[in-house]
Design a protein around this motif. Structure first.
Motif, PDB file in Angstrom:
ATOM      1  N   ALA A 163       0.859  -1.184   0.000  1.00 36.10           N
ATOM      2  CA  ALA A 163       0.000   0.000   0.000  1.00 36.10           C
ATOM      3  C   ALA A 163       0.896   1.234   0.000  1.00 36.10           C
ATOM      4  O   ALA A 163       1.815   1.341   0.809  1.00 36.10           O
ATOM      5  CB  ALA A 163      -0.900   0.005   1.231  1.00 36.10           C
ATOM      6  N   ILE A 164       0.649   2.144  -0.915  1.00 37.07           N
ATOM      7  CA  ILE A 164       1.422   3.382  -1.023  1.00 37.07           C
ATOM      8  C   ILE A 164       0.958   4.337   0.075  1.00 37.07           C
ATOM      9  O   ILE A 164      -0.242   4.638   0.172  1.00 37.07           O
ATOM     10  CB  ILE A 164       1.232   4.051  -2.401  1.00 37.07           C
ATOM     11  CG1 ILE A 164       1.556   3.096  -3.536  1.00 37.07           C
ATOM     12  CG2 ILE A 164       2.021   5.348  -2.492  1.00 37.07           C
ATOM     13  CD1 ILE A 164       2.999   2.781  -3.701  1.00 37.07           C
ATOM     14  N   ILE A 165       1.896   4.818   0.893  1.00 32.15           N
ATOM     15  CA  ILE A 165       1.568   5.825   1.902  1.00 32.15           C
ATOM     16  C   ILE A 165       1.499   7.183   1.219  1.00 32.15           C
ATOM     17  O   ILE A 165       0.502   7.893   1.318  1.00 32.15           O
ATOM     18  CB  ILE A 165       2.603   5.838   3.036  1.00 32.15           C
ATOM     19  CG1 ILE A 165       2.610   4.486   3.748  1.00 32.15           C
ATOM     20  CG2 ILE A 165       2.322   6.973   4.006  1.00 32.15           C
ATOM     21  CD1 ILE A 165       3.743   4.309   4.726  1.00 32.15           C
ATOM     22  N   ASN A 166       2.563   7.541   0.537  1.00 29.35           N
ATOM     23  CA  ASN A 166       2.575   8.776  -0.253  1.00 29.35           C
ATOM     24  C   ASN A 166       3.778   8.764  -1.195  1.00 29.35           C
ATOM     25  O   ASN A 166       4.777   8.126  -0.910  1.00 29.35           O
ATOM     26  CB  ASN A 166       2.601  10.020   0.645  1.00 29.35           C
ATOM     27  CG  ASN A 166       3.844  10.088   1.505  1.00 29.35           C
ATOM     28  OD1 ASN A 166       4.519   9.091   1.705  1.00 29.35           O
ATOM     29  ND2 ASN A 166       4.140  11.261   2.017  1.00 29.35           N
ATOM     30  N   PRO A 167       3.662   9.450  -2.333  1.00 28.11           N
ATOM     31  CA  PRO A 167       4.822   9.560  -3.232  1.00 28.11           C
ATOM     32  C   PRO A 167       5.790  10.609  -2.686  1.00 28.11           C
ATOM     33  O   PRO A 167       5.393  11.531  -1.974  1.00 28.11           O
ATOM     34  CB  PRO A 167       4.210  10.005  -4.559  1.00 28.11           C
ATOM     35  CG  PRO A 167       2.970  10.714  -4.167  1.00 28.11           C
ATOM     36  CD  PRO A 167       2.469  10.051  -2.917  1.00 28.11           C
ATOM     37  N   ILE A 168       7.052  10.448  -3.006  1.00 24.01           N
ATOM     38  CA  ILE A 168       8.075  11.415  -2.591  1.00 24.01           C
ATOM     39  C   ILE A 168       8.122  12.519  -3.640  1.00 24.01           C
ATOM     40  O   ILE A 168       8.254  12.245  -4.838  1.00 24.01           O
ATOM     41  CB  ILE A 168       9.446  10.725  -2.443  1.00 24.01           C
ATOM     42  CG1 ILE A 168       9.364   9.645  -1.363  1.00 24.01           C
ATOM     43  CG2 ILE A 168      10.539  11.736  -2.127  1.00 24.01           C
ATOM     44  CD1 ILE A 168      10.597   8.776  -1.267  1.00 24.01           C
ATOM     45  N   GLU A 169       7.995  13.774  -3.173  1.00 25.89           N
ATOM     46  CA  GLU A 169       7.970  14.912  -4.103  1.00 25.89           C
ATOM     47  C   GLU A 169       9.200  14.920  -4.989  1.00 25.89           C
ATOM     48  O   GLU A 169      10.323  14.753  -4.508  1.00 25.89           O
ATOM     49  CB  GLU A 169       7.893  16.239  -3.334  1.00 25.89           C
ATOM     50  CG  GLU A 169       6.480  16.648  -3.035  1.00 25.89           C
ATOM     51  CD  GLU A 169       6.405  18.057  -2.506  1.00 25.89           C
ATOM     52  OE1 GLU A 169       6.873  18.987  -3.183  1.00 25.89           O
ATOM     53  OE2 GLU A 169       5.873  18.186  -1.392  1.00 25.89           O
ATOM     54  N   GLY A 170       8.986  15.092  -6.270  1.00 23.94           N
ATOM     55  CA  GLY A 170      10.075  15.149  -7.231  1.00 23.94           C
ATOM     56  C   GLY A 170      10.484  13.786  -7.760  1.00 23.94           C
ATOM     57  O   GLY A 170      11.289  13.687  -8.669  1.00 23.94           O
ATOM     58  N   GLY A 171       9.947  12.707  -7.183  1.00 22.50           N
ATOM     59  CA  GLY A 171      10.300  11.365  -7.625  1.00 22.50           C
ATOM     60  C   GLY A 171       9.468  10.928  -8.809  1.00 22.50           C
ATOM     61  O   GLY A 171       8.493  11.584  -9.187  1.00 22.50           O
ATOM     62  N   PRO A 172       9.799   9.787  -9.421  1.00 25.23           N
ATOM     63  CA  PRO A 172       9.067   9.308 -10.593  1.00 25.23           C
ATOM     64  C   PRO A 172       7.593   9.042 -10.306  1.00 25.23           C
ATOM     65  O   PRO A 172       6.732   9.331 -11.153  1.00 25.23           O
ATOM     66  CB  PRO A 172       9.798   7.997 -10.953  1.00 25.23           C
ATOM     67  CG  PRO A 172      11.120   8.094 -10.310  1.00 25.23           C
ATOM     68  CD  PRO A 172      10.965   8.967  -9.124  1.00 25.23           C
TER      69      PRO A 172
END
Length: 133
Positions: A115-124
């Motif tokens: 489960a994705i918690i959150n994407p990292i800003e600037g990442g793919p």
């Protein structure tokens, strides 16, 4: 003969003092902690590994023996206890934190599902529009 009786305690005392001094200076291989071990079963494993290291016919990597032994002990405790060697610690710590830099997300695993918690800003993943949850 009576005049030598006076010197006997002095000679015996001197011999005891010299013997104690010499005994204290000798380097014995078995330390006091091994002689007075509270649990000889724990000491048995150390002695076995030392014996294999010094007396076995072939050259043996005792570090691998220790790793296998520790893993065997932990497996008998419960299925979730594991030994992580020093060289694998950083990777295991990153896995436990839930960071995966490859696609740029923080995640956790629940019942074999990621489960994705959150994407990292600037990442793919952020650039692709992936959202948490």
């Amino acid at each position: 003969m009576n005049k030598f009786k006076v010197y006997i305690p002095l000679i015996v005392g001197s011999c005891l003092a010299v013997g104690t001094f010499i005994g204290a200076k000798l380097n014995f291989q078995d330390g006091g902690e091994q002689i007075f071990a509270k649990n000889s079963k724990k000491d048995k494993l150390n002695r076995l590994i030392d014996y294999i290291d010094y007396e076995y016919v072939d050259q043996v990597n005792t570090d691998s023996i220790v790793d296998v032994t520790v893993n065997g002990i932990l497996e008998n405790l419960d299925p979730h206890s594991v030994y992580i060697p020093v060289d694998a610690y950083e990777d295991a710590a990153n896995d436990m934190r839930g960071n995966f830099v490859g696609i740029g997300v923080n995640f956790y695993v629940y019942n074999d599902t990621i489960a994705i918690i959150n994407p990292i800003e600037g990442g793919p993943a952020y650039e692709a529009g992936i959202r948490g949850g």
